[in-house]
Design a protein around this motif. Structure first.
Motif, PDB file in Angstrom:
ATOM      1  N   VAL A  22       0.843  -1.200   0.000  1.00 48.33           N
ATOM      2  CA  VAL A  22       0.000   0.000   0.000  1.00 48.33           C
ATOM      3  C   VAL A  22       0.876   1.247   0.000  1.00 48.33           C
ATOM      4  O   VAL A  22       0.645   2.198  -0.758  1.00 48.33           O
ATOM      5  N   ALA A  25       2.479   1.751  -3.366  1.00 44.69           N
ATOM      6  CA  ALA A  25       1.506   2.161  -4.375  1.00 44.69           C
ATOM      7  C   ALA A  25       1.126   3.630  -4.197  1.00 44.69           C
ATOM      8  O   ALA A  25       1.016   4.375  -5.174  1.00 44.69           O
ATOM      9  N   LEU A  26       0.935   4.047  -2.949  1.00 50.47           N
ATOM     10  CA  LEU A  26       0.570   5.451  -2.692  1.00 50.47           C
ATOM     11  C   LEU A  26       1.720   6.380  -3.082  1.00 50.47           C
ATOM     12  O   LEU A  26       1.506   7.448  -3.678  1.00 50.47           O
ATOM     13  N   LEU A  29       1.841   6.844  -6.696  1.00 48.13           N
ATOM     14  CA  LEU A  29       0.784   7.730  -7.200  1.00 48.13           C
ATOM     15  C   LEU A  29       1.071   9.199  -6.867  1.00 48.13           C
ATOM     16  O   LEU A  29       0.258  10.070  -7.153  1.00 48.13           O
ATOM     17  N   TRP A  31       2.044  10.460  -3.645  1.00 46.33           N
ATOM     18  CA  TRP A  31       2.008  10.829  -2.229  1.00 46.33           C
ATOM     19  C   TRP A  31       3.310  10.396  -1.559  1.00 46.33           C
ATOM     20  O   TRP A  31       3.365   9.372  -0.885  1.00 46.33           O
ATOM     21  N   VAL A  34       3.858   9.545   2.486  1.00 41.97           N
ATOM     22  CA  VAL A  34       3.254   8.410   3.181  1.00 41.97           C
ATOM     23  C   VAL A  34       4.341   7.512   3.769  1.00 41.97           C
ATOM     24  O   VAL A  34       5.309   7.176   3.082  1.00 41.97           O
ATOM     25  N   SER A  35       4.198   7.143   5.040  1.00 43.97           N
ATOM     26  CA  SER A  35       5.160   6.211   5.643  1.00 43.97           C
ATOM     27  C   SER A  35       4.456   5.365   6.702  1.00 43.97           C
ATOM     28  O   SER A  35       3.342   5.679   7.127  1.00 43.97           O
ATOM     29  N   ASN A  36       5.154   4.314   7.123  1.00 40.38           N
ATOM     30  CA  ASN A  36       4.656   3.422   8.189  1.00 40.38           C
ATOM     31  C   ASN A  36       3.254   2.882   7.931  1.00 40.38           C
ATOM     32  O   ASN A  36       2.434   2.825   8.862  1.00 40.38           O
ATOM     33  N   ALA A  37       2.966   2.516   6.704  1.00 38.17           N
ATOM     34  CA  ALA A  37       1.633   1.974   6.423  1.00 38.17           C
ATOM     35  C   ALA A  37       1.501   0.564   7.008  1.00 38.17           C
ATOM     36  O   ALA A  37       2.409  -0.255   6.890  1.00 38.17           O
ATOM     37  N   ARG A  38       0.375   0.314   7.672  1.00 38.80           N
ATOM     38  CA  ARG A  38       0.076  -1.013   8.228  1.00 38.80           C
ATOM     39  C   ARG A  38      -1.359  -1.351   7.822  1.00 38.80           C
ATOM     40  O   ARG A  38      -2.235  -0.483   7.827  1.00 38.80           O
ATOM     41  N   VAL A  39      -1.579  -2.590   7.489  1.00 36.45           N
ATOM     42  CA  VAL A  39      -2.932  -3.016   7.134  1.00 36.45           C
ATOM     43  C   VAL A  39      -3.394  -4.059   8.140  1.00 36.45           C
ATOM     44  O   VAL A  39      -2.684  -5.035   8.396  1.00 36.45           O
TER      45      VAL A  39
END
Lengths: 78, 78
Positions: A22, A25-26, A29, A31, A34-39
């Motif tokens: 994620v 991908a961000l 696009l 951005w 964006v950092s530290n994305a967790r799902v």
């Protein structure tokens, strides 16, 4: 009747490949901030006939909803 | 820096097979009072350099994070 919400997420330190995807991908696009994305997962259900919904939900997490080796969970009962 | 939380869940009326599976499994384990189980996604990330984090997160949802044909989302920016 209690409304139960269970948040399940990977423990810190466990590589979150879905989060990395994620994040990449961000950034791709545009951005770049964006950092530290967790799902994680969010499981919601209604529970009837339980005396202590919070305690029942905890048992459900331990037995089925979360893999406690690599995942943590947080329960909200309302 | 803003902390963004995005909850993504299937719209009402869309069959949630994962939710049905969780519901069936919990009932099979003896929790007969479980109903209306829904499973969603929870995406958390940090965002820097955005003037309006909430609006940026909305754009991300529309473009990538949610399939708006069948999914709704809710954004929390703190």
């Amino acid at each position: 009747m209690a409304k139960i919400k269970v948040h399940v997420f990977l423990k810190p330190g466990v590589l979150d490949v879905q989060g990395k995807a994620v994040e990449g991908a961000l950034q791709g696009l545009g951005w770049s901030g964006v950092s530290n994305a967790r799902v994680g997962k969010l499981i919601e259900f209604d529970l009837t006939g339980a005396e202590d919904p919070q305690a029942e939900a905890k048992k459900m997490c331990e037995q089925l909803l979360a893999n406690t080796v690599i995942e943590s969970y947080r329960i909200e009962a309302t």
